[in-house]
Scaffold this motif. Sequence first.
Motif, mmCIF file in Angstrom:
data_model
loop_
_atom_site.group_PDB
_atom_site.id
_atom_site.type_symbol
_atom_site.label_atom_id
_atom_site.label_comp_id
_atom_site.label_asym_id
_atom_site.label_seq_id
_atom_site.Cartn_x
_atom_site.Cartn_y
_atom_site.Cartn_z
ATOM 1 N N PRO A 6 -26.999 -17.827 -13.743
ATOM 2 C CA PRO A 6 -25.691 -18.030 -13.119
ATOM 3 C C PRO A 6 -25.802 -18.885 -11.855
ATOM 4 C CG PRO A 6 -25.989 -15.732 -13.696
ATOM 5 C CD PRO A 6 -27.291 -16.416 -13.984
ATOM 6 N N GLN A 7 -24.906 -19.822 -11.722
ATOM 7 C CA GLN A 7 -24.949 -20.764 -10.609
ATOM 8 C C GLN A 7 -23.815 -20.478 -9.632
ATOM 9 O OE1 GLN A 7 -27.345 -23.525 -10.551
ATOM 10 N NE2 GLN A 7 -28.154 -22.043 -12.018
ATOM 11 N N ARG B 219 -20.358 -15.859 -18.912
ATOM 12 C CA ARG B 219 -21.176 -14.692 -19.257
ATOM 13 C C ARG B 219 -21.606 -14.799 -20.709
ATOM 14 N NH1 ARG B 219 -17.598 -9.953 -17.996
ATOM 15 N NH2 ARG B 219 -15.863 -11.391 -18.097
ATOM 16 N N LYS C 238 -17.568 -14.660 -25.854
ATOM 17 C CA LYS C 238 -17.560 -16.019 -25.296
ATOM 18 C C LYS C 238 -18.140 -17.033 -26.273
ATOM 19 C CE LYS C 238 -16.236 -15.077 -21.009
ATOM 20 N NZ LYS C 238 -15.068 -15.722 -20.415
ATOM 21 N N LEU D 243 -10.995 -19.602 -16.645
ATOM 22 C CA LEU D 243 -11.137 -20.378 -15.400
ATOM 23 C C LEU D 243 -12.142 -21.509 -15.548
ATOM 24 C CD1 LEU D 243 -11.150 -17.618 -12.619
ATOM 25 C CD2 LEU D 243 -9.266 -19.064 -13.380
ATOM 26 N N VAL D 244 -13.187 -21.257 -16.355
ATOM 27 C CA VAL D 244 -14.218 -22.281 -16.533
ATOM 28 C C VAL D 244 -13.586 -23.580 -17.051
ATOM 29 C CG1 VAL D 244 -16.121 -22.884 -18.113
ATOM 30 C CG2 VAL D 244 -16.248 -20.794 -16.728
ATOM 31 N N GLU E 203 -11.945 -25.326 -14.124
ATOM 32 C CA GLU E 203 -12.912 -25.849 -13.143
ATOM 33 C C GLU E 203 -13.576 -27.124 -13.662
ATOM 34 O OE1 GLU E 203 -13.936 -21.301 -11.600
ATOM 35 O OE2 GLU E 203 -15.357 -22.368 -12.857
ATOM 36 N N PRO F 22 -20.453 -14.245 -9.808
ATOM 37 C CA PRO F 22 -19.880 -14.249 -11.162
ATOM 38 C C PRO F 22 -20.775 -14.997 -12.149
ATOM 39 C CG PRO F 22 -18.334 -15.142 -9.527
ATOM 40 C CD PRO F 22 -19.675 -15.060 -8.877
ATOM 41 N N GLY G 94 -17.016 -11.914 -13.378
ATOM 42 C CA GLY G 94 -16.542 -13.164 -13.980
ATOM 43 C C GLY G 94 -15.267 -13.621 -13.294
ATOM 44 N N GLY G 95 -14.325 -14.031 -14.119
ATOM 45 C CA GLY G 95 -13.097 -14.622 -13.597
ATOM 46 C C GLY G 95 -12.306 -13.682 -12.691
ATOM 47 N N LEU H 125 -22.513 -25.102 -9.408
ATOM 48 C CA LEU H 125 -21.713 -25.045 -10.632
ATOM 49 C C LEU H 125 -20.899 -26.333 -10.797
ATOM 50 C CD1 LEU H 125 -21.236 -23.165 -12.960
ATOM 51 C CD2 LEU H 125 -19.316 -22.181 -11.719
#
Length: 422
Positions: free
Chosen positions: A297-298, A232, A237, A324-325, A328, A19, A25-26, A303
């Motif tokens: 992307p990690q 993304r 975003k 979600l980011v 997290e 993702p 992504g989410g 992440l």
Amino acid sequence: MWPRRVAVLSVHTSPLEQPGTGDAGGMNVYITHTATEMARRGISVEVFTRATSSDQPPAAELAPGVLVRHIPAGPFEPLARDELPAQLCAFTSGVLRTEAFHEPGYYDLIHSHYWLSGQVGWLARDRWGVPLVHTAHTLAKVKNAALADGDKPEPRTRVIGEEQVVAEADCLVANTSVEAGQLVGLYGADPNAVRTVSPGVDVERFTPGPRADARRRIGVPADAIVLAFVGRIQPLKAPDVLLRAAARLLERQPELAGRLVVLVVGGPSGNGLEQPRALRDLAVSLGIEKQTVFLPPQPGEELATVYRAADVVAVPSYNESFGLVALEAQACGTPVVAAEVGGLPVAVAHRESGLLVPSHADDDWAAALADVALRPGLREALAVNAVRHARRFSWSRTTDALLSTYAAAADSFSALRSEVAV
Ligand code: UDP
């Protein structure tokens, strides 16, 4: 009663993908975690996704009890989302054929994700005589009402496709009560068919950890002021809002120039303006290219390291069905500054675990970011609450709620069938 075997439909993106770029992504994270949790509870889960390479095996194990089936539909290459409706017939045929190789009644529930999968699920539901549960993840009418500059409106095909899926699904799962209201108010969903189930966070992976270690690991100086964006890279975003706000902050406080680091983590998604190249050009034109660091992307633990290294994580999106980011980052003890849109007011508790900004104006964002990043007392208080707030969510809880939703959908589905039979 819980189902024994669930067919999960994820036409346009696979949970096996990393993702943070393209279409992954989410939703991928959501499917991976809920499928894995269901399998732990003894339910067999098969995820159907479009094959994007001839090297992919017909089926691959994602986790014990979770199989990803690659269904050939169209060319063996990634396709843009607007090319996918033309492949739905082939995809549906692949899904129906897979079931036909088993004994009748093999799958006892279908869960489709995103409207393209809903179109497939609706036909499979009719053929198999099992309930269709659908999660939209994003809604075109909502997205079109809050477009970023330079973003293309979602096409009418999608709007109509979503309306059809909303009318056909036996149960609709919304991420928040805001989304539940949109399904009813904008799409005419039957309120009794809508259930709100909060997404989760991986509370084992995303935990607080020493900031100094995290900064050493990603090469950021210990005394830096780190503002991070993770996700993304696309207009929706709004990573550009973070860059502009950082530039505004430096205009006001030029003495921060040597310490400020703007960390942008993620890959391109879609076409045109949203490409990281455009973001790099923007950093140059704002004069903050020295302060801006781009990372691809990690995965997983890396992440978590990014979140721990940041003073604040910015989520400036024009719309998020959840975000979600944001969850997290908070689980890692990092406060979030988020746009007050969509599900973000659920993911972030205003003034408790972060700040919500009601606009996308540079000044407002610069002020909010400075408030959190430059006032250690406030940051520490938010950080403590952020962990507490994030722990209210977990994939295990999401899965419990999904399973009770499945059970309710199965009950009303059989009640309806007996009525029809009478
Ligand atoms: N993500 C990731 N690596 C990255 C960037 C993002 O694994 O470099 C994951 C992130 O952990 C999160 C998901 O992508 O779980 C993004 O979900 P979110 O709900 O924030 O946004 P969406 O992609 O669904 O619009």
